[in-house]
Write an enzyme that holds these catalytic residues in place. Structure first.
Site, PDB file in Angstrom:
ATOM      1  N   GLN A  78     176.503  25.147  74.678  1.00  0.00           N
ATOM      2  CA  GLN A  78     177.794  24.454  74.536  1.00  0.00           C
ATOM      3  C   GLN A  78     178.432  24.178  73.156  1.00  0.00           C
ATOM      4  O   GLN A  78     177.500  23.940  72.450  1.00  0.00           O
ATOM      5  CB  GLN A  78     176.969  23.207  75.321  1.00  0.00           C
ATOM      6  CG  GLN A  78     178.154  22.002  75.124  1.00  0.00           C
ATOM      7  CD  GLN A  78     177.425  20.707  75.376  1.00  0.00           C
ATOM      8  OE1 GLN A  78     176.745  20.364  76.180  1.00  0.00           O
ATOM      9  NE2 GLN A  78     177.580  19.918  74.310  1.00  0.00           N
ATOM     10  N   GLU A  90     175.530   4.700  68.004  1.00  0.00           N
ATOM     11  CA  GLU A  90     176.725   3.918  67.859  1.00  0.00           C
ATOM     12  C   GLU A  90     177.729   3.971  68.816  1.00  0.00           C
ATOM     13  O   GLU A  90     178.469   3.091  69.216  1.00  0.00           O
ATOM     14  CB  GLU A  90     177.459   4.290  66.355  1.00  0.00           C
ATOM     15  CG  GLU A  90     176.472   3.525  65.356  1.00  0.00           C
ATOM     16  CD  GLU A  90     174.974   4.073  65.057  1.00  0.00           C
ATOM     17  OE1 GLU A  90     175.005   5.565  65.439  1.00  0.00           O
ATOM     18  OE2 GLU A  90     174.105   3.553  64.460  1.00  0.00           O
ATOM     19  N   SER A 109     180.867  20.220  69.063  1.00  0.00           N
ATOM     20  CA  SER A 109     180.759  19.717  67.792  1.00  0.00           C
ATOM     21  C   SER A 109     181.194  20.706  66.785  1.00  0.00           C
ATOM     22  O   SER A 109     180.933  22.060  66.778  1.00  0.00           O
ATOM     23  CB  SER A 109     179.031  19.337  67.407  1.00  0.00           C
ATOM     24  OG  SER A 109     178.766  18.207  68.303  1.00  0.00           O
ATOM     25  N   GLU A 128     175.255  15.452  80.196  1.00  0.00           N
ATOM     26  CA  GLU A 128     174.371  15.593  79.125  1.00  0.00           C
ATOM     27  C   GLU A 128     173.450  14.299  78.862  1.00  0.00           C
ATOM     28  O   GLU A 128     172.346  14.117  78.701  1.00  0.00           O
ATOM     29  CB  GLU A 128     175.008  15.780  77.706  1.00  0.00           C
ATOM     30  CG  GLU A 128     174.113  15.773  76.691  1.00  0.00           C
ATOM     31  CD  GLU A 128     174.661  16.421  75.311  1.00  0.00           C
ATOM     32  OE1 GLU A 128     175.993  16.570  75.278  1.00  0.00           O
ATOM     33  OE2 GLU A 128     173.984  17.053  74.383  1.00  0.00           O
TER      34      GLU A 128
END
Lengths: 374, 394
Positions: B114, B363, B117, B232
């Site tokens: 995948q 976060e 990023s 995910e």
């Protein structure tokens, strides 16, 4: 390690109980009333108790043959959770969360028939006088004595932290006999018994010092030493208290979230700042965890091995979650959260006090470590 | 009604085990047969590896297959394909795409990776800069991806690329499946703090993708990517595992070897055990609520708690080990790891640092919990309405 699977899905009964409880508490004991009550000498109104009994809450987990509704701790826990949300004042925990499990766990049938119907009917408010040393939650150093005298017993000692002792018609006194600890039912008017309210951190849940000077008592519950049944009954109390704590923590989360959506600073809702929203999200995690351990514990009370793990787990996790959530709630509210006028302090006081009533988190972790064989 | 479904599933499992005895059947053949009987992703429609039944039956299937000695390692071996790619294809793929890719994915004959990023797009993955430009029936891709698990073994890669830099960032993305063996695709190992390279960097230099390998519409890439990311997070944090398993077991081992009954250490151990158990019970409750169709926040907290707990537990485990915690048995070696079990706690201490970064940083997870579950307002987004090409980057 052993694993016990139970169902957490709400049932028809628990859903109905929850709806009824939420409606009754918000109509009959809204925060304004809670605040009035907490400033009265007794901290409670007996008329409310009778209404709770009429709703069937007091006898909910008392067997039908003893005047109750015959439900289990799962159903009962819903009431505690809802009361936790509203910091409901009064002796519900002392009577239903503490005294009833002690009676159910220790008493023989005749004693149950004698004690439980009055409780279920709302005529008798009961409590347990167990702890003496401020950190002796394991009752290892109980100094109150019970001595045989003819066909009865004589009790001597001081119990400084008896929940709602000033309201109780029946006090179950833990005392040391030559065969170990035993639990003696004592009526409020007994000769030699003095009950004096003490000033407490959480004014919605009162305490009294109970002094026993030559108080005469009949046979202890079960007519003998309490043995493991007493810590188990206190475990049931912890599990129910954990549900109350989860409810309180949930309410803190809701208060914080509502406030963070409406309070504006720097031209935007404070909930749009990550410093605030992350606190709220962390509260959500802790509240869900508290709820999970509490729900689990009240569902496995009949399985001794699992309950030995589940009860101290629930007590320690729910205690820490609630204290933390109540503190965060004040922080998120800022200055207004520190005022007497705002309700946030009621939750902080309830949370901190509850986390010490039946054992602090470290005490419960010690018990849990023992159960896990660590 | 439920019982009839269960009977059907049980019957098919028996048939699979009879016709393909696990001990005598090569794994890929067994997994192929499992797919053909609809026992691969039981919630998929028939003909796509499923039976159109609730997900919970998969637990039954996996348990019975494991008990019968069959391997379910394909799920780990092709984790990005089976765990996430399949969900994307099921939700957004054409019938032809599903036919082409699902079966060899399940049998592990074709491994998947995948590619979301990028060096310049981590938490803000929608700001990614890899470009895909249409050229006839093909797309020409240029750019760089990072943190790509399994890219060096993969036949297929799920790729999100920018197809329109002139619109705001979420609107200009398109989702593709790229042949990792095609020219213009270069995979390099990315060494992490353990010294090992579990991940890769992937470089695209005029790589070409047929338009037939586009998933869903041009410009719909963000919507498709969200399907993958939600899968995910469920795959990472939502597993229900046995009590006391996972990282906490390493802490308990260390306690037994090093703890010496120290009450302060024991309190911390039990505190961590309790945190882990509370998260585990929450995952179980969330599963049950999801099965019962009762929406609730329980499921969303798992990834966050899992990451926090893993880091705390492994850090504490090294403290339990005292001076032995300062060792690194075997030393650091810049290699591609082949062994993922039985690593020393010091390795776990380092590896778990990524748990609160991979699959969405903690976060970002907190933002998601606050905004989607609690309904708190979003951050002001200065880039929201700007064309992507006008947003500052770096």
């Amino acid at each position: 390690m052993a694993e016990v699977r139970v169902s957490y899905t709400p049932t028809e009964e628990t859903t109905l109980l929850r709806n009824t409880a939420r409606e009754f508490l918000s109509n009959r004991l809204p925060m304004a009333t809670v605040r009035e009550m907490m400033m009265t000498p007794d901290g409670f109104d007996r008329a409310v108790w009778e209404e709770m009994a009429e709703l069937g809450w007091v006898g909910l987990a008392i067997p039908e043959e003893h005047g109750g509704a015959g439900y289990g701790t799962t159903e009962l826990s819903v009431i505690f959770e809802e009361m936790g949300r509203m910091v409901t004042p009064g002796p519900f925990f002392a009577t239903v969360g503490l005294a009833v499990p002690v009676i159910l766990g220790l008493a023989d049938e005749a004693q149950k028939s004698g004690l439980l119907p009055g409780i279920a009917a709302g005529e008798i408010i009961a409590t347990v006088a167990a702890f003496e040393g401020s950190r002796d939650w394991g009752l290892e150093n109980v100094e109150t004595t019970a001595t045989r005298d003819g066909d009865g017993w004589v009790l001597e000692g001081v119990k400084p932290h008896v929940l709602d002792g000033h309201l109780a018609d029946l006090i179950l006194v833990v005392a040391r006999t030559d065969q170990g600890l035993a639990v003696f039912p004592v009526g409020a008017g007994a000769d030699g018994l003095t009950v004096e309210q003490v000033d407490v951190l959480d004014p919605t849940r009162r305490q009294a010092t109970v002094t026993l000077e030559g108080v005469r008592a009949a046979a202890p519950l079960g007519s003998g030493p309490a043995g493991d049944a007493l810590p188990r009954a206190l475990g049931v109390a912890s599990a129910l208290l954990a549900c109350e704590q989860a409810g309180g923590a949930q309410r803190c989360l809701e208060m914080s979230t509502e406030y963070a959506k409406t309070r504006h600073q720097f031209g935007r809702p404070i909930g749009s700042f990550q410093a605030v929203k992350h606190r709220c999200a962390q509260m959500l995690v802790k509240v869900e965890h508290a709820r999970s351990v509490a729900y689990h514990a009240v569902r496995v009370t009949e399985d001794p091995a699992e309950f030995a793990i589940a009860a101290p787990l629930a007590a320690s996790v729910a205690s820490e979650s609630y204290v933390w959530a109540a503190g965060e709630n004040i922080q998120i509210h800022g200055g207004i959260g520190f005022t007497w006028e705002h309700d946030a302090h009621l939750y902080l006081k309830r949370a901190k006090s509850s986390s010490l009533l039946l054992g602090d988190p470290r005490y419960h972790r010690r018990t849990l470590g023992d159960a896990l064989g660590l | 009604m439920t019982d009839r479904d269960l009977d059907r599933v049980e019957g098919l499992i028996s048939q699979l085990l009879e016709e393909h005895p696990p001990a005598e059947t090569p794994e890929t053949e067994f997994w192929g047969a499992q797919y053909d009987l609809g026992l691969a992703w039981v919630w998929h429609p028939e003909g796509e590896g499923g039976l159109g039944l609730p997900r919970r039956y998969q637990t039954v299937i996996n348990r019975r297959l494991t008990e019968a000695g069959a391997s379910i390692d394909n799920r780990a071996r092709n984790v990005l394909g089976i765990g996430m790619g399949a969900g994307v294809l099921a939700a957004h793929g054409t019938p032809e795409q599903k036919q082409r890719w699902l079966r060899p994915m399940f049998t592990t004959e074709e491994i998947w990776c995948q590619m979301f990023s990028e060096p310049g797009a981590g938490s803000d993955v929608a700001g990614l800069a890899t470009m895909a430009v249409k050229d006839g029936d093909e797309w020409v891709v240029n750019g760089q991806k990072v943190w790509t698990t399994l890219a060096h073994l993969a036949k297929w890669g799920m790729l999100v690329a920018r197809t329109d830099p002139g619109v705001p960032k979420h609107q200009g993305l398109t989702y593709f499946v790229v042949d990792m063996e095609s020219s213009g695709v270069e995979v390099r190992p990315l060494y992490q703090i353990t010294g090992e390279a579990e991940f890769n960097e992937v470089f695209f230099n005029d790589a070409r993708i047929p338009d037939a390998n586009r998933i869903d519409a041009v410009g719909a890439g963000w919507r498709v990517a969200l399907t993958t990311l939600m899968n995910e997070r469920v795959a990472i944090g939502g597993n229900t595992v046995p009590r006391g398993s996972g990282r906490i077991a390493e802490a308990i081992d260390a306690w037994k070897r090093y703890g010496g009954g120290d009450p302060a250490l024991r309190d911390e151990l039990v505190r961590l055990w309790s945190e882990v158990e509370a998260a585990r019970l929450t995952a179980i409750r969330a599963d049950e609520m999801a099965d019962a169709g009762i929406p609730g926040p329980e499921g969303s907290t798992g990834k966050l708690a899992w990451a926090d707990n893993n880091k705390a537990v492994m850090s504490f485990t090294l403290e339990l080990m005292g001076l032995d915690g300062t060792l690194f048995p075997g030393g650091y070696e810049l290699i591609r790891p082949t062994e993922f079990e039985n690593r020393p706690p010091q390795h776990g201490f380092l590896r778990t640092r990524a748990n609160s970064i991979e699959g969405g940083t903690s976060e970002v997870m907190l933002n998601i919990l606050a905004e989607r579950v609690l309904g708190l307002p979003g951050d002001p987004r200065v880039d929201k309405d700007l064309p992507w090409k006008e947003v500052p980057r770096g």
